[in-house]
Design a protein around this motif. Structure first.
Motif, PDB file in Angstrom:
ATOM      1  N   LEU A 314       3.604  -6.099  84.444  1.00  0.00           N
ATOM      2  CA  LEU A 314       2.696  -4.885  83.959  1.00  0.00           C
ATOM      3  C   LEU A 314       3.118  -3.613  84.148  1.00  0.00           C
ATOM      4  N   ALA A 315       2.609  -2.619  83.360  1.00  0.00           N
ATOM      5  CA  ALA A 315       2.783  -1.261  83.477  1.00  0.00           C
ATOM      6  C   ALA A 315       1.851  -0.249  82.886  1.00  0.00           C
ATOM      7  N   TRP A 316       1.603   0.936  83.514  1.00  0.00           N
ATOM      8  CA  TRP A 316       0.833   1.731  82.932  1.00  0.00           C
ATOM      9  C   TRP A 316       1.358   2.609  81.826  1.00  0.00           C
ATOM     10  N   ALA A 317       0.885   2.792  80.581  1.00  0.00           N
ATOM     11  CA  ALA A 317       1.173   3.835  79.745  1.00  0.00           C
ATOM     12  C   ALA A 317       0.264   4.817  79.764  1.00  0.00           C
ATOM     13  N   GLY A 318       0.492   5.927  80.666  1.00  0.00           N
ATOM     14  CA  GLY A 318      -0.405   6.875  80.839  1.00  0.00           C
ATOM     15  C   GLY A 318      -1.656   6.282  81.504  1.00  0.00           C
ATOM     16  N   PRO A 319      -2.902   7.162  81.923  1.00  0.00           N
ATOM     17  CA  PRO A 319      -3.972   6.785  82.912  1.00  0.00           C
ATOM     18  C   PRO A 319      -4.797   5.966  82.335  1.00  0.00           C
ATOM     19  N   ASP A 320      -4.968   5.756  81.146  1.00  0.00           N
ATOM     20  CA  ASP A 320      -6.202   4.851  80.534  1.00  0.00           C
ATOM     21  C   ASP A 320      -5.444   3.639  79.739  1.00  0.00           C
ATOM     22  N   LEU A 321      -4.275   3.409  79.704  1.00  0.00           N
ATOM     23  CA  LEU A 321      -3.738   2.274  79.046  1.00  0.00           C
ATOM     24  C   LEU A 321      -2.984   1.303  79.987  1.00  0.00           C
ATOM     25  N   LEU A 322      -3.300   0.171  80.087  1.00  0.00           N
ATOM     26  CA  LEU A 322      -2.481  -1.042  81.011  1.00  0.00           C
ATOM     27  C   LEU A 322      -1.832  -1.898  79.946  1.00  0.00           C
ATOM     28  N   VAL A 323      -0.586  -1.907  80.067  1.00  0.00           N
ATOM     29  CA  VAL A 323       0.183  -2.875  79.176  1.00  0.00           C
ATOM     30  C   VAL A 323       0.809  -4.019  80.225  1.00  0.00           C
ATOM     31  N   PHE A 324       0.399  -5.585  79.671  1.00  0.00           N
ATOM     32  CA  PHE A 324       0.826  -6.496  80.765  1.00  0.00           C
ATOM     33  C   PHE A 324       1.205  -7.611  79.709  1.00  0.00           C
ATOM     34  N   ALA A 325       2.040  -8.575  80.359  1.00  0.00           N
ATOM     35  CA  ALA A 325       2.738  -9.562  79.450  1.00  0.00           C
ATOM     36  C   ALA A 325       2.532 -10.921  80.644  1.00  0.00           C
ATOM     37  N   ASP A 326       2.430 -11.981  79.804  1.00  0.00           N
ATOM     38  CA  ASP A 326       1.986 -13.182  80.540  1.00  0.00           C
ATOM     39  C   ASP A 326       3.471 -14.096  80.779  1.00  0.00           C
ATOM     40  N   TYR A 327       3.338 -15.145  81.302  1.00  0.00           N
ATOM     41  CA  TYR A 327       4.641 -16.235  81.337  1.00  0.00           C
ATOM     42  C   TYR A 327       4.837 -16.828  79.997  1.00  0.00           C
ATOM     43  N   GLU A 328       3.906 -16.957  78.842  1.00  0.00           N
ATOM     44  CA  GLU A 328       4.200 -17.522  77.683  1.00  0.00           C
ATOM     45  C   GLU A 328       4.617 -16.216  76.559  1.00  0.00           C
ATOM     46  N   GLY A 329       4.654 -15.127  77.058  1.00  0.00           N
ATOM     47  CA  GLY A 329       5.170 -13.982  76.081  1.00  0.00           C
ATOM     48  C   GLY A 329       3.939 -13.502  75.409  1.00  0.00           C
ATOM     49  N   GLN A 330       2.944 -13.433  75.532  1.00  0.00           N
ATOM     50  CA  GLN A 330       1.542 -12.987  75.188  1.00  0.00           C
ATOM     51  C   GLN A 330       1.637 -11.367  75.807  1.00  0.00           C
ATOM     52  N   VAL A 331       1.333 -10.544  74.940  1.00  0.00           N
ATOM     53  CA  VAL A 331       1.440  -9.149  75.559  1.00  0.00           C
ATOM     54  C   VAL A 331       0.027  -8.546  75.101  1.00  0.00           C
ATOM     55  N   GLU A 332      -0.589  -7.579  76.140  1.00  0.00           N
ATOM     56  CA  GLU A 332      -1.771  -7.326  75.839  1.00  0.00           C
ATOM     57  C   GLU A 332      -2.072  -5.760  76.343  1.00  0.00           C
ATOM     58  N   ALA A 333      -2.619  -4.773  75.631  1.00  0.00           N
ATOM     59  CA  ALA A 333      -2.783  -3.579  76.258  1.00  0.00           C
ATOM     60  C   ALA A 333      -4.419  -3.309  76.372  1.00  0.00           C
ATOM     61  N   TRP A 334      -4.836  -3.001  77.585  1.00  0.00           N
ATOM     62  CA  TRP A 334      -6.140  -2.680  77.839  1.00  0.00           C
ATOM     63  C   TRP A 334      -6.475  -1.375  77.876  1.00  0.00           C
ATOM     64  N   GLN A 335      -7.367  -0.723  77.253  1.00  0.00           N
ATOM     65  CA  GLN A 335      -8.145   0.726  77.623  1.00  0.00           C
ATOM     66  C   GLN A 335      -8.838   0.522  78.648  1.00  0.00           C
ATOM     67  N   VAL A 336      -8.497   1.231  79.819  1.00  0.00           N
ATOM     68  CA  VAL A 336      -9.289   1.322  81.002  1.00  0.00           C
ATOM     69  C   VAL A 336     -10.004   2.548  81.346  1.00  0.00           C
ATOM     70  N   PRO A 337     -11.404   2.424  81.582  1.00  0.00           N
ATOM     71  CA  PRO A 337     -12.135   3.717  81.893  1.00  0.00           C
ATOM     72  C   PRO A 337     -11.597   4.800  82.965  1.00  0.00           C
ATOM     73  N   ALA A 338     -11.914   5.901  82.978  1.00  0.00           N
ATOM     74  CA  ALA A 338     -11.240   6.626  83.802  1.00  0.00           C
ATOM     75  C   ALA A 338     -11.879   6.543  85.144  1.00  0.00           C
ATOM     76  N   ALA A 339     -13.107   6.052  85.265  1.00  0.00           N
ATOM     77  CA  ALA A 339     -13.699   5.854  86.670  1.00  0.00           C
ATOM     78  C   ALA A 339     -13.897   4.226  86.980  1.00  0.00           C
ATOM     79  N   LEU A 340     -13.480   3.950  87.907  1.00  0.00           N
ATOM     80  CA  LEU A 340     -13.664   2.428  88.529  1.00  0.00           C
ATOM     81  C   LEU A 340     -14.644   2.645  89.822  1.00  0.00           C
ATOM     82  N   ALA A 341     -15.643   1.413  89.868  1.00  0.00           N
ATOM     83  CA  ALA A 341     -16.392   1.402  90.825  1.00  0.00           C
ATOM     84  C   ALA A 341     -15.712   1.197  92.071  1.00  0.00           C
ATOM     85  N   ARG A 342     -16.214   1.905  93.241  1.00  0.00           N
ATOM     86  CA  ARG A 342     -15.624   1.725  94.614  1.00  0.00           C
ATOM     87  C   ARG A 342     -16.072   0.322  95.258  1.00  0.00           C
TER      88      ARG A 342
END
Length: 342
Positions: A314-342
């Motif tokens: 996995l790797a971040w593409a800037g502060p709001d997008l997380l790109v990750f890949a799984d063992y079977e070759g599926q690749v997904e990009a998540w839009q992550v909110p600026a704030a995360l709960a503590r």
């Protein structure tokens, strides 16, 4: 806790291999997925649209974009290569040397591990200089002092080279096999993750050192956040986060992040905020506020999701997008909110 509704999926795609690494070029809007068999897929970050592929005979282990995103360097068990965005030109170099690390320091200079040496190349693959052989295979690389000093890890510690110097100008020694390097942004600390299930730390100014022992497994993943305050490591099954503020971590306890059976990937969100993404062999992907709680406390994820297959990179593409890949070759990009709960 951040809920599933707070995170949206920007795009999904698939590659025809088991991914081993993800690299992003926020300045260039690209992401690359390295497959174990030797092909890397280059995609547009915003949409996941394919841009091209590159291949390295013998397989891939690591890859990294140049700072402006104009070039991609990639390495594997038998050599290294370079891709140029403007025309798709690909150069491969079959050196026969194991290469598990690549680090750019400017658009004009990249270092690659090559067996027991580190090579410094320009974007055309021309060797600018090379280090003399280390005691064993070079396992990781980093740059200090704005790219004026190259740091490499191998058996026995880390070695520092100035430009065009084959012999090290400084050595930080610790007997053992060093698997990963992490430098905090101001260059005050050099840390290595080690085969003997320890983290070793040197203060660069005076060479003072200390060792964190007691991990269940080897330390192969080690990373500082952008501020240089927080150091995250694997060591199975938990992630530990050490606080390097003030005089450093000597005499302190780390925070413990518990969500995985075995850690397979971790990466700090750029821009500070102490947000860490991690993945495990059991198929969990987690997001953390790693500064939550007190030293020595057990921290729970701000968000965790069970996925069908283990995430391998996995790797971040800037502060709001997380790109990750799984063992079977599926690749997904998540839009992550600026704030995360503590």
């Amino acid at each position: 806790m951040t809920t599933a509704a707070d995170i949206s999926v920007r795009w999904t795609t698939a590659v025809d291999d088991a991914p081993v690494a993800v690299a992003t070029a926020p300045a260039g809007g690209l992401v690359a997925i390295a497959g174990a068999a030797g092909t890397a897929w280059i995609l547009e970050t915003a949409t996941g649209t394919p841009v091209g592929t590159v291949s390295l005979p013998g397989g891939l282990l690591a890859l990294e974009f140049s700072p402006e995103g104009a070039h991609l360097a990639f390495t594997g068990p038998t050599g290294h290569g370079l891709w140029r965005r403007c025309d798709g030109r690909t150069l491969t170099f079959a050196t026969g040397a194991w290469s598990n690390a690549v680090r750019w320091t400017s658009p004009e200079r990249v270092a690659v591990a090559s067996g027991r040496r580190a090579l410094v190349l320009d974007p055309d693959g021309t060797e600018q200089w090379a280090t003399d052989p280390a005691p064993s295979t070079v396992t990781d690389l980093a740059w200090l002092r704005g790219g004026r000093r190259l740091v490499s890890s191998a058996y026995g510690g880390v070695r520092c080279h100035e430009r065009h110097t084959d012999k090290p100008v400084t050595e930080y020694k610790y007997l053992g096999s060093h698997l990963a390097i992490a430098l905090n942004p101001n260059g005050r600390w050099i840390c290595t993750g080690n085969q003997d299930a320890s983290i070793h730390i040197w203060h660069t100014r005076d060479g003072d050192d200390l060792t964190m022992h007691g991990y269940p497994d080897k330390i192969a993943r080690l990373a500082f956040d952008d501020t240089g305050r927080w150091l995250a490591s694997d060591g199975a099954p938990d992630i530990t986060v050490w606080d390097f503020s003030g005089k450093g971590p000597a005499g302190t306890k780390p925070r413990t992040l518990r969500a995985h059976e075995t850690v397979t990937a971790l990466a700090w969100r750029p821009g500070g905020g102490a947000v860490l993404a991690s993945a495990g062999a059991e198929g969990t992907l987690a997001l953390w506020r790693a500064d939550s709680g007190r030293p020595g406390a057990l921290v729970r994820p701000a968000h965790a999701r069970e996925l069908p297959e283990p995430v391998t990179a996995l790797a971040w593409a800037g502060p709001d997008l997380l790109v990750f890949a799984d063992y079977e070759g599926q690749v997904e990009a998540w839009q992550v909110p600026a704030a995360l709960a503590r």
